[in-house]
Structure formats: C-alpha cells, structure tokens
Motif scaffolding. Structure first.
Motif, mmCIF file in Angstrom:
data_model
loop_
_atom_site.group_PDB
_atom_site.id
_atom_site.type_symbol
_atom_site.label_atom_id
_atom_site.label_comp_id
_atom_site.label_asym_id
_atom_site.label_seq_id
_atom_site.Cartn_x
_atom_site.Cartn_y
_atom_site.Cartn_z
ATOM 1 N N THR A 66 0.843 -1.193 0.000
ATOM 2 C CA THR A 66 0.000 0.000 0.000
ATOM 3 C C THR A 66 0.877 1.241 0.000
ATOM 4 O O THR A 66 1.917 1.260 0.662
ATOM 5 C CB THR A 66 -0.885 0.019 1.272
ATOM 6 O OG1 THR A 66 -1.586 -1.214 1.372
ATOM 7 C CG2 THR A 66 -1.885 1.158 1.254
ATOM 8 N N ARG A 67 0.477 2.235 -0.717
ATOM 9 C CA ARG A 67 1.127 3.532 -0.596
ATOM 10 C C ARG A 67 0.052 4.490 -0.093
ATOM 11 O O ARG A 67 -0.362 4.423 1.046
ATOM 12 C CB ARG A 67 1.727 3.962 -1.942
ATOM 13 C CG ARG A 67 2.880 4.939 -1.808
ATOM 14 C CD ARG A 67 3.580 5.171 -3.134
ATOM 15 N NE ARG A 67 4.290 3.980 -3.613
ATOM 16 C CZ ARG A 67 4.696 3.825 -4.876
ATOM 17 N NH1 ARG A 67 4.459 4.762 -5.775
ATOM 18 N NH2 ARG A 67 5.337 2.730 -5.249
ATOM 19 N N GLN A 68 -0.470 5.349 -0.973
ATOM 20 C CA GLN A 68 -1.625 6.166 -0.579
ATOM 21 C C GLN A 68 -2.870 5.280 -0.532
ATOM 22 O O GLN A 68 -3.790 5.483 0.248
ATOM 23 C CB GLN A 68 -1.792 7.304 -1.581
ATOM 24 C CG GLN A 68 -2.834 8.326 -1.212
ATOM 25 C CD GLN A 68 -3.038 9.346 -2.322
ATOM 26 O OE1 GLN A 68 -2.331 9.373 -3.317
ATOM 27 N NE2 GLN A 68 -4.031 10.195 -2.144
ATOM 28 N N ALA A 69 -2.870 4.289 -1.428
ATOM 29 C CA ALA A 69 -3.963 3.310 -1.518
ATOM 30 C C ALA A 69 -3.323 1.976 -1.894
ATOM 31 O O ALA A 69 -2.092 1.899 -2.020
ATOM 32 C CB ALA A 69 -4.978 3.764 -2.556
ATOM 33 N N LEU A 70 -4.136 0.951 -2.113
ATOM 34 C CA LEU A 70 -3.572 -0.353 -2.483
ATOM 35 C C LEU A 70 -2.882 -0.251 -3.842
ATOM 36 O O LEU A 70 -3.447 0.293 -4.796
ATOM 37 C CB LEU A 70 -4.694 -1.391 -2.573
ATOM 38 C CG LEU A 70 -5.315 -1.870 -1.263
ATOM 39 C CD1 LEU A 70 -6.498 -2.781 -1.552
ATOM 40 C CD2 LEU A 70 -4.278 -2.598 -0.425
ATOM 41 N N LEU A 71 -1.700 -0.789 -3.939
ATOM 42 C CA LEU A 71 -0.970 -0.745 -5.201
ATOM 43 C C LEU A 71 -1.442 -1.881 -6.107
ATOM 44 O O LEU A 71 -1.529 -3.025 -5.662
ATOM 45 C CB LEU A 71 0.533 -0.874 -4.945
ATOM 46 C CG LEU A 71 1.192 0.318 -4.252
ATOM 47 C CD1 LEU A 71 2.590 -0.042 -3.776
ATOM 48 C CD2 LEU A 71 1.239 1.522 -5.192
ATOM 49 N N ASP B 191 -11.686 3.382 -5.983
ATOM 50 C CA ASP B 191 -11.026 4.383 -5.142
ATOM 51 C C ASP B 191 -10.150 3.800 -4.038
ATOM 52 O O ASP B 191 -9.424 4.533 -3.370
ATOM 53 C CB ASP B 191 -12.083 5.296 -4.495
ATOM 54 C CG ASP B 191 -12.766 6.169 -5.524
ATOM 55 O OD1 ASP B 191 -12.343 6.141 -6.687
ATOM 56 O OD2 ASP B 191 -13.724 6.878 -5.156
ATOM 57 N N VAL B 192 -10.235 2.497 -3.855
ATOM 58 C CA VAL B 192 -9.422 1.878 -2.803
ATOM 59 C C VAL B 192 -7.990 1.624 -3.288
ATOM 60 O O VAL B 192 -7.115 1.291 -2.495
ATOM 61 C CB VAL B 192 -10.092 0.564 -2.331
ATOM 62 C CG1 VAL B 192 -9.874 -0.562 -3.355
ATOM 63 C CG2 VAL B 192 -9.613 0.148 -0.963
ATOM 64 N N CYS B 193 -7.752 1.781 -4.582
ATOM 65 C CA CYS B 193 -6.424 1.434 -5.105
ATOM 66 C C CYS B 193 -5.834 2.553 -5.942
ATOM 67 O O CYS B 193 -6.511 3.512 -6.293
ATOM 68 C CB CYS B 193 -6.506 0.153 -5.936
ATOM 69 S SG CYS B 193 -7.300 0.364 -7.522
ATOM 70 N N GLN B 194 -4.550 2.418 -6.216
ATOM 71 C CA GLN B 194 -3.897 3.353 -7.111
ATOM 72 C C GLN B 194 -3.168 2.557 -8.181
ATOM 73 O O GLN B 194 -2.512 1.562 -7.910
ATOM 74 C CB GLN B 194 -2.939 4.264 -6.357
ATOM 75 C CG GLN B 194 -1.830 3.576 -5.590
ATOM 76 C CD GLN B 194 -0.951 4.580 -4.857
ATOM 77 O OE1 GLN B 194 -1.266 5.009 -3.754
ATOM 78 N NE2 GLN B 194 0.135 4.967 -5.506
ATOM 79 N N GLY B 195 -3.338 3.028 -9.421
ATOM 80 C CA GLY B 195 -2.745 2.323 -10.553
ATOM 81 C C GLY B 195 -1.816 3.229 -11.330
ATOM 82 O O GLY B 195 -1.430 4.311 -10.873
ATOM 83 N N GLN C 137 -0.414 6.241 -9.194
ATOM 84 C CA GLN C 137 -1.114 7.426 -8.674
ATOM 85 C C GLN C 137 -2.570 7.097 -8.401
ATOM 86 O O GLN C 137 -3.200 6.349 -9.152
ATOM 87 C CB GLN C 137 -1.021 8.558 -9.714
ATOM 88 C CG GLN C 137 -1.603 9.882 -9.234
ATOM 89 C CD GLN C 137 -1.524 10.961 -10.314
ATOM 90 O OE1 GLN C 137 -0.665 10.915 -11.190
ATOM 91 N NE2 GLN C 137 -2.428 11.914 -10.254
ATOM 92 N N TRP C 138 -3.087 7.672 -7.344
ATOM 93 C CA TRP C 138 -4.511 7.517 -7.047
ATOM 94 C C TRP C 138 -5.287 8.508 -7.921
ATOM 95 O O TRP C 138 -5.024 9.710 -7.883
ATOM 96 C CB TRP C 138 -4.772 7.803 -5.563
ATOM 97 C CG TRP C 138 -6.193 7.564 -5.154
ATOM 98 C CD1 TRP C 138 -6.747 6.372 -4.805
ATOM 99 C CD2 TRP C 138 -7.237 8.532 -5.055
ATOM 100 N NE1 TRP C 138 -8.073 6.535 -4.496
ATOM 101 C CE2 TRP C 138 -8.401 7.858 -4.646
ATOM 102 C CE3 TRP C 138 -7.314 9.908 -5.288
ATOM 103 C CZ2 TRP C 138 -9.615 8.495 -4.455
ATOM 104 C CZ3 TRP C 138 -8.532 10.545 -5.102
ATOM 105 C CH2 TRP C 138 -9.663 9.840 -4.688
#
Lengths: 396, 177
Positions: free
Chosen positions: A258-263, A280-284, A293-294
């Motif tokens: 996880t960073r700001q969100a799940l990677l 919204d739970v992840c960042q791609g 980035q989220w």
C-alpha cells in the motif's frame, strides 16, 4: 483464453468497480459463485451523483445507476449489511461480521473511499458537520440544507466547489475555505484557480484560500467557527470536502502493498496472491508519468472493475493505466483538467489564450520541452479530443 | 447470436466538403441553423501553400466499446441492442460533461438546457428501413452506413487512423466550417 468456471469469486464492496467486475465476469462466461459483501444494503450508490441530487438535477432513485435487479440478473449472492473483519490471504478466506467465513479462489477489494474530516477541534464531534459521500451523508446534508442560511464549505475540491455552487443557488450565504493557497489545489493551475475564484466571488460566494479552520463550537442551535484572523458566528453547518481515504480497515498493516492506496498492476492485481483491487481503494498506473497514482473518478473505477472482473475469471485483460482527467460544470462554466498541470521546472512553460466568457472559451496549456503535458480549460471543451491526443501517450 | 454493430464509413477522398450532411443532420434533428451540429465538417490543409486539402466529416463513431457509455455516471448513455448505436436518455442526463471528456472525437454536444445531445445514428430512420439523414444526403457517397463485419476491416481501420491522424496533426490550423 478459457474462462475458469470452478471458482468462487468474492467481491468486497458495492460501487461502480464492484458492479463492473460482476458484469465483466458474467459477460466472460463465468458461471461460478460470486459473493458480494457490502456494509450497506441495496443497489450500488454513485457518490459522484450526490451533488447533482442536492442540486435537484436527478431523483434519488437515479443515484443508483445499476438498479436493484442487477444482482438477481447477474446471479450474485449478496451479503448486505456485512463487513469483513479479517482477510486471510494464505487461507483465501474472509471472516465476516455476521460470524460467517467464506472461502474464495479470487477476491476483489472494491471498498471505495470515505470522506476525511480533519482533526480540527470540535469538527469531528459536532452533529452540524457533514460530508458528502454516502447515501446517509447525502440525505443528512439535504435535510440540513432545507433551513440553512449560512454555511461554511471546508475544502475547495471538486466536490467542495460544486457544493458551494449548489448552496449559493439556494440563496444560502456560502464561505468556501481551503488551507491551500488556491481553489482546486489538486488539479487547477494557479492562473485557472484565480479565474474560478473570481467567478465564484461574482456569484456571491466568499472564497478564502490559504485559510484553515482553527476550531468550531456549538452555541445554541448554531456554530461559531474560528478562523486564524476571523470568527464566523451563526453558521448553520460546516460541509467538509477535504478529500477521501481508502477503506482498508480490515487489512492488517503490511498485509498488502500500500502507498496512498492499495498498489495494483495493469491487471488490477495487488501484491497478494489471488487478490485484486479496483476503484477508489487502489492506485494504478498514471500512463503519462509512468508513476503509480490515485485517480479517483467514476470512469476509472468502472474501467478498473471491469479489468479485474475479466482477469479473475481467467480472461487476461490489461488496463493501460489512466490519464488524470477531471471535468466539472460550475454555474455557467465548464472546467476541465487533463494531464500534468502543476509540473515545475526550467523546461516548463505555459501558454494561455482566450477568455472564459468569449466564444471558444479559455485554455491554459502546459508544455515540457515543447511537448504538451497538461491543459486546463474553461468553456473550451470543443478542443478536448485533440488536446488529449497530444497528451495521452497511448495516442500521441 | 453475435450482436452486430452498425457504423459509419467515410472516404475522405470522396468528400467535397459540401456540408450537405451537416444540414441534413440539423434538419433531421430539428437543430437551428446556428445551433450545435451533431455532425461537423472540418477542412484540413497541410503546408503554407497546401499540398493537401481534405474535408473530414465527423460525428459519433458509435464505438463498439464506447468510453462515454462506461463513464456516464447515471447510465443515461446506452447502446441499442439491435444496431449497436450509442444513444442517450436525456431525462437522466445531468450535464456533467464526463462523456465529452471521455470522447476523442468531440461527439457529445450540449444543448441550451445543459444536457448532452449526440448523433443517434438516426435510429428511427434505420428502424423504418431508411439510411441516416447524413448518409442519405451525401452528394458524393463519401459517407456510408454498414455493419462493422461487412466492411473491409483493414480498410476501415487504416482509413480511420489516416483520417484521424491527418485531423489531429493539423489541429492547430483546423478551420472549422
């Protein structure tokens, strides 16, 4: 690619990403069990529609774009009003709040994000502080708006600015606060923000950028709001639009990268085996910068959910990342942002032209070494396709 | 049975830029002469003393996997099952412009009421055995309508890319007509 049938798919969450994952799995021919676990009951709510509902642009029923028949049509086992207590990755199981345990072959986390209320004294405790994200918070805000005369909107995000517009149109005195030095700090160039701020002031909204909230207190039936150099009394309520955070409460720290969100990768896979994430739970991947980035938009969530849905059934599908892009109408203006707007450096130049109220609108282009990398548009959507083509590495 | 996708085909070499397609579209859709046209013709020129002059007639491409449809937050945009035409239920359009942002062709337009309008492939005409107004009116036969799988796939794909690249490469000097 053969679609695997002997599988159980578990989907945690019930938003656009979850629904599109179900649709993709079924359209790929998957006939196995799909469990959908949601902390609320009923059809998927689109939080993006909440401001439009408050504006009166659509009915409450239409805030649930997939309807309630969707789950029956797609043969989904709904576990509503249930939360996931723990996720056991090694065992591939979910311990639910109703004491049941379900095993999965593939699991999608699509739990979305929740509104964040900053740790300002009094803010988290007051019943006159509202967010705008869920069905409950939308209805609470709608009720509060009925009799309000004086409101503070904390956070000049896309939601905050939209809400300020809606309240203002109802003849409510609105003060829009943001601790950042400009309105729309996440996506607007300072020159764009200046124009929108000026426009909002013309419309009677007081905009205080670079200004936080020191604290609030309830006095009688009203709020007194303390700003660094000013006190607002007789405030009916504070609407908090300061951003969201991913819903990851059921995960242990370090369980999934996880960073700001799940990677996630381009297949929506997380770092854990058989575990996917979408929405919204992840960042791609930001396909312009190549960085993770989220980018929380409805469209992005739907694309990610669809990709995860296909991949969970064995129909390998890659999503080539996303391009940061947002659009929002404010009063009679349409504001849009595409790409990297606030890049700094000696090789960066900006070029602005036109006027928001003139034919053709106003546009601000950001170039890096003569390559277009970002645009802000006001009433200039006519050019959006060609500008996006220049920015988007998929097409340029 | 596999669903079939109707689509426009366009031969840029045959287009004279007469604008008859635009007028026919406005007439069919009761759009005022100074209103927002659902089909537009752009003139493309290359070079100071143009060695290439071409006209591009463009409206909604009725994409097989339409991004506007996926990003529409209310589900107002939908695909007709029989024809594959992309259409909109304006009753639940909120005018958020998400579709406009998602589309690379500039197909979604916005009427005075703030809601989206777009080419619906003249679905009513098609259901009654007629061609879309623009195709019917095209004076040179540059605009055609057909099922995607009936059209020569490579030719359509190559041609579309060629038109689009020509259009996009020239966008800073595009003179809309």
């Amino acid at each position: 690619m053969k679609v695997t049938q002997k599988k159980n798919i578990a989907i945690i969450g019930n938003g656009g990403a979850a629904v599109h994952a179900v649709m993709a799995a079924r359209s790929a021919g998957f006939t196995g069990q799909i469990d959908l676990i949601s902390d609320s009951e009923g059809p998927a709510f689109n939080p993006m529609l909440a401001p439009y509902f408050l504006k009166g642009a659509l009915t409450w029923d239409h805030c649930f774009p997939f309807g309630s028949n969707f789950y029956r049509t797609c043969d989904v086992t709904c576990r509503f009003n249930t939360t996931v207590d723990t996720l056991n990755i090694a065992e591939k199981s979910l311990q639910l709040s109703d004491k049941k345990k379900i095993h999965y072959d593939q699991c999608l986390i699509a739990t979305g994000a929740s509104a964040v209320v900053p740790p300002v004294p009094g803010l988290r405790d007051s019943k006159k502080v509202f967010t705008l994200r869920t069905t409950e918070s939308t209805l609470q805000l709608q009720k509060a708006m009925q009799s309000a005369r004086n409101v503070i909107v904390l956070g000049a995000s896309l939601v905050g600015t939209k809400l300020a517009e809606i309240l203002s149109k109802r003849k409510i005195k609105v003060t829009l606060l943001d601790i950042a030095t400009q309105i729309l700090p996440m996506g607007a160039h300072p020159k764009t923000a200046e124009k929108i701020e000026s426009y909002f002031r013309q419309k009677g909204i007081e905009v205080l950028s670079g200004c936080g909230l020191d604290g609030i207190e309830e006095v009688g039936n009203r709020l007194v709001c303390h700003l660094p150099h000013r006190i607002f009394d007789n405030v009916d309520f504070v609407a908090v639009c300061t951003g969201v955070k991913p819903n990851l409460q059921f995960l242990e720290e370090g369980q999934v990268a996880t960073r700001q969100a799940l990677l996630v990768d381009n297949y929506q896979r997380t770092s854990a085996n058989s575990l996917y994430a979408a929405g919204d739970v992840c960042q791609g991947l930001n396909r312009q910068t190549g960085e993770s980035q989220w980018m929380g938009t409805w469209g992005n969530a739907c694309y990610q959910g669809r990709t995860a849905g296909y991949n969970m059934t064995g129909k390998t599908t890659s999503l080539p990342g996303a391009l940061p892009q947002y659009v929002s109408p404010f009063f009679d203006w349409v504001y849009a942002q595409v790409g990297d707007i606030n890049r700094q450096g000696c090789d960066i130049r900006t070029d602005e032209s036109g006027s928001p109220d003139a034919d053709g609108g106003w546009q601000l282009l950001v170039f890096k070494q003569e390559k277009l990398i970002g645009v802000n548009l006001i009433n200039a959507m006519r050019n959006i396709g060609v500008l996006k083509k220049e920015i988007d590495p998929l097409l340029s | 049975m596999k669903k079939r996708q109707l689509m426009f085909s366009f031969n840029i070499q045959d287009c004279s830029g007469c604008m008859a397609c635009v007028v026919a579209c406005q007439d069919q859709n009761d759009i005022k002469a100074d209103g927002t046209a659902l089909r537009q013709v752009s003139r493309q020129e290359k070079g100071v003393y143009p060695t290439l002059i071409a006209n591009l007639s463009l409206s909604c491409m009725h994409c097989g996997d339409a991004p506007c449809l996926l990003v529409c937050p209310t589900g107002a945009i939908f695909k007709h099952a029989e024809s594959g035409a992309i259409d909109i239920n304006r009753d639940i359009c909120i005018g958020c412009h998400s579709c406009e942002l998602a589309c690379y062709f500039g197909a979604p337009k916005f009427a005075d009421d703030g809601k989206m309008i777009k080419c619906d492939l003249c679905i009513v005409r098609i259901e009654n055995g007629l061609k879309p107004a623009c195709v019917h009116t095209c004076t040179t036969g540059a605009l055609q309508l057909g099922y995607a799988d009936d059209l020569v796939e490579k030719k359509v794909d190559g041609a579309s890319r060629k038109f689009l690249n020509s259009f996009l490469d020239q966008h800073l000097t595009v003179q809309d007509r």
